[in-house]
Design a protein around this motif. Structure first.
Motif: not given
Lengths: 115, 116
Positions: A30-34, A45-51, A74-80, A92-102
């Motif tokens: 499992s991952v967190y995506l940004f 600057q953070l635009l959005l994230k999926y946890l 994790f494609h980014l879209r904008k209609p206009s 960007a991606v980070i593993r959801g658990s058991g990691n150093t947080g990079k």
């Protein structure tokens, strides 16, 4: 090991047209995506994230991204798009658990909005 | 609210001169701290990260070093700059995963270094 691939280095588009910036990741857990945005000579600057939860996430300025586990995307879209959306975008991606947080970043996609 | 500052914003240095970039975070404690470099037309390269005072992990062998003398202070240094050290340096912080963080990074404004 995790990795992030942004398939397009540059995306030129006309104002008010729709846009999609593509991002694929490789991870068997499992991952967190940004998505981050960088305007010229500024920090990111953070635009959005999926946890977790809903696979469709939205930002306050009209961007959205959909987490697709089967396609590891994790494609980014904008209609206009607007001229002011011209910037560099990083996935960007980070593993959801058991990691150093990079966070692992993609190489970036330059969005060029033309009038 | 939390803030992060780094300075100087721009720096032009001759080859062989020393370097010191400083970053401070306010409004939080025990943050994870990071230094990234962004070369022209390239993505972000993680240089160093720190999970506590005096604890520094280096991601890539290089001409640079980092120190964390205080909980919310992170310094990037070099004794002798090389041409290849030119780039845009970004400091960032995150809430540790063990404290409920998600890995989300909060970036400073960046420092542009030109080595001539």
């Amino acid at each position: 090991a995790q990795s992030v691939t942004q398939l397009d280095s540059q995306v030129p588009v006309f104002e008010e047209a729709p846009v999609e910036l593509r991002c694929n990741y490789s991870s068997s857990v499992s991952v967190y995506l940004f998505w981050y945005v960088q305007y010229p000579n500024q920090g990111l600057q953070l635009l959005l994230k999926y946890l977790s939860g809903s696979t469709l996430v939205e930002s306050i300025n009209g961007f959205e991204a959909e987490f697709n586990k089967s396609q590891t995307s994790f494609h980014l879209r904008k209609p206009s798009v607007h001229i002011s959306d011209t910037a560099e975008y990083f996935c960007a991606v980070i593993r959801g658990s058991g990691n150093t947080g990079k966070l692992i970043f993609g190489q970036g996609t330059t969005l060029q909005v033309k009038p | 609210s939390q803030t992060i500052h780094q300075w100087p914003a721009t720096l032009v240095q001759p080859v062989g001169s020393p370097l010191s970039l400083e970053c401070t975070v306010e409004g939080t404690s025990n943050p994870n701290l990071y230094w990234y470099r962004q070369a022209a037309g390239r993505g972000l390269q993680l240089l160093f990260y720190s999970v506590g005072i005096g604890q520094i992990s280096s991601e890539v062998p290089q001409n640079l070093s980092a120190s964390r003398p205080q909980d919310r202070q992170f310094i990037l240094s070099s004794k002798k700059l090389l041409l290849s050290d030119s780039g845009f340096y970004l400091c960032a912080w995150s809430v540790p995963l063990r404290e409920g963080g998600t890995g989300e990074l909060f970036f400073g404004e960046g420092s542009r270094l030109t080595v001539l």
